[in-house]
Enzyme design. Structure first.
Site, short mmCIF file in Angstrom:
data_model
loop_
_atom_site.label_atom_id
_atom_site.label_comp_id
_atom_site.label_asym_id
_atom_site.label_seq_id
_atom_site.Cartn_x
_atom_site.Cartn_y
_atom_site.Cartn_z
N LYS A 208 11.38 -3.73 7.93
CA LYS A 208 9.97 -3.48 7.60
C LYS A 208 9.09 -3.56 8.85
O LYS A 208 8.21 -2.72 9.08
CB LYS A 208 9.51 -4.52 6.56
CG LYS A 208 8.03 -4.56 6.33
CD LYS A 208 7.52 -3.35 5.58
CE LYS A 208 6.02 -3.37 5.47
NZ LYS A 208 5.50 -2.48 4.46
N CYS A 262 -1.40 -3.54 7.38
CA CYS A 262 -0.02 -3.73 7.85
C CYS A 262 0.20 -3.32 9.30
O CYS A 262 0.69 -4.12 10.09
CB CYS A 262 0.93 -2.93 6.96
SG CYS A 262 1.54 -3.96 5.62
#
Ligand code: SAJ
Length: 445
Positions: A208, A262
């Site tokens: 991720k 993010c």
């Protein structure tokens, strides 16, 4: 469902990932209890309302509540599976703040029984699943590898496309054990169309962070190409189109910086973990964080009067969203404040923008009011509406300077109408001598 051994699920954190995930699980037939620390969220859901604005999300959430398969509360209850979807921000010093993950697992742990499946979805530094989730379960008398199945499965949703992305994207499922990963894979594949690929928790955590760092570095490279083009008087947009005809080249879009919850955050988790190996990630962050200031520098070079009033077009971090988290507009407001400018920020969707150090956002949804009498307009967000703004609308400005951080506006018609345009990735364009002259020139730069 029985081979997964899951009928009841507690979802900890009902934000932009947890709530749609809970609703989709409920739609697939699971009994889902959503847990959140916020009274506002729990009260809205308890009255059958969705606290999130994305229309597709609101629809499935309301259906799930009406079906009785989704309920909300502030307290976790025992369940066959627990999914944790809470924020993992960085602190001011850029270290990971795992306070909310720790709080979620310590609230859930007393309700976890032997045989439960525990999944962390929050983007997290490598080692978090083992050292935070596993360790807390251990403190509650459960062996994280023998008594329970502990996994990391990062969310990968693109805000604005949340439901489609949860359903269609492949998932990476990393377990503290193989059995845990296989069980979580079966759970995701029971309600999503994408494939869930199993691995270790650490590899899943790293994947991720790698995905979002890849994007940050690529956008930084595009921004460097833009700066080179500005310095050498070339239009980067045309060159990117040409270069991208190569089958193995995909230059990203330059812009005013990188926002969102993010991409500006996740590279720091790798930098903190391996500082000496992460030089490129650190440099990329600093390039992307410097884009807003560079736009203002160029506006000043093009004649923006010091300490004047400007209109900032766009608060959202990405076009056609109402989300201003970590938006490059905040970077710009910080520099405007430092240099003594005044401003208003126009956004068609964002109603509230969190800023830091007491910097006011001065947010409005009235574009005409934002532009009235200002020395310059600075386009920061690629909202579709900005494509259609005419030169007549910009005529209400006192100055005739437009900074285009997104290459959104009709550059040529504005130049023809007598505006100076500062486009990201291309040299400043001044109007020809024959251009329409300004109706009012009092404060014109
Ligand atoms: N941006 C550019 N140039 C580009 C692409 C984006 O300047 O070529 C800017 C955008 O305007 C925005 C920022 O970067 O300010 C980030 O936007 P984004 O479109 O890259 O993505 P997010 O933050 O909305 O969602 C990302 C996605 N990650 C990747 O594409 C690798 C999404 O799939 C993730 O699930 C999400 O982060 C997340 O939650 O991690």
């Amino acid at each position: 469902m029985t081979e997964i051994g899951v009928k009841t699920i507690t979802v900890m954190g009902l934000g932009y990932v947890g709530l749609p995930t809970a609703a989709l699980l409920a739609r697939a037939g699971y009994q889902v209890r959503g847990v959140d620390v916020s009274d506002r969220v729990v009260d809205a859901l308890s009255s059958g309302d969705c606290p999130l604005g994305e229309p597709e999300v609101a629809e499935i959430v309301k259906q799930a509540l009406a079906s009785g398969n989704l309920t909300a509360s502030k307290a976790p209850m025992p369940a066959d599976a627990f999914i944790i979807c809470v924020p993992t921000p960085v602190r001011v010093d850029k270290t990971a703040d795992l306070t909310m993950v720790r709080a979620a697992i310590s609230a859930a742990a007393p309700a976890v029984n032997k045989g439960s499946l525990i999944i962390l979805e929050s983007t997290s530094p490598i080692g978090t699943t083992r050292d935070v989730i596993g360790a807390e379960l251990g403190r509650n008398g459960l062996d994280p590898e023998q008594d329970v199945d502990v996994c990391y499965c990062p969310e990968r949703v693109f805000p604005g496309e949340t439901v489609r992305e949860i359903l269609r994207n492949d998932r990476v499922v990393g377990g503290l054990t193989k059995t845990a990963a296989e069980r979580a894979k079966a759970l995701y594949e029971s309600f999503c169309e994408g494939t869930a690929v199993t691995t270790t928790a650490e590899a899943a955590e790293y994947s991720k962070l790698m995905e979002n760092s890849f994007r940050d570095v690529n956008i930084a490279l595009a921004n460097i190409f833009a700066r080179i083009a500005e310095d050498l008087s070339v239009d980067v947009q045309e060159v990117i189109t040409l270069a991208n005809r190569h089958p193995r080249v995909n230059v990203h879009k330059p812009g005013p910086g990188v926002g969102g919850h993010c991409i500006p955050v996740d590279p720091w988790f790798l930098i903190e973990g391996a500082p000496s190996a992460s030089e490129l990630l650190r440099i990329s962050r600093s390039i992307n964080e410097g884009q807003a200031e560079r736009l203002l520098d160029r506006a000043e070079e093009a004649g923006l009067p010091p300490k004047s009033r400007v209109a900032v077009l766009g608060a959202a971090y990405r076009g056609d969203l109402d989300d201003a988290r970590e938006s490059p507009t905040e970077d710009l407001l910080n520099v405007l404040q430092e240099r003594g400018y005044e401003w208003s920020v126009h956004d068609p969707f964002v109603r509230y923008m969190k800023t830091h150090n007491g910097v006011p956002s001065n947010l409005t949804d009235d574009l005409d009011a934002a532009l009235e009498g200002v020395a310059a307009a600075i386009v920061m967000t690629d909202h579709s509406a900005y494509r259609a703004v005419s030169s007549e609308t910009f005529e209400r400005m006192a100055g005739r300077l437009i900074v285009d951080g997104r290459r959104m506006i009709h550059e040529q018609s504005l130049i023809n109408a007598g505006f100076t345009v500062v486009p990201v990735g291309a040299p400043t364009a001044v109007p020809p001598a024959t251009a329409t002259m300004p109706p009012k020139s009092a404060d014109a730069p």
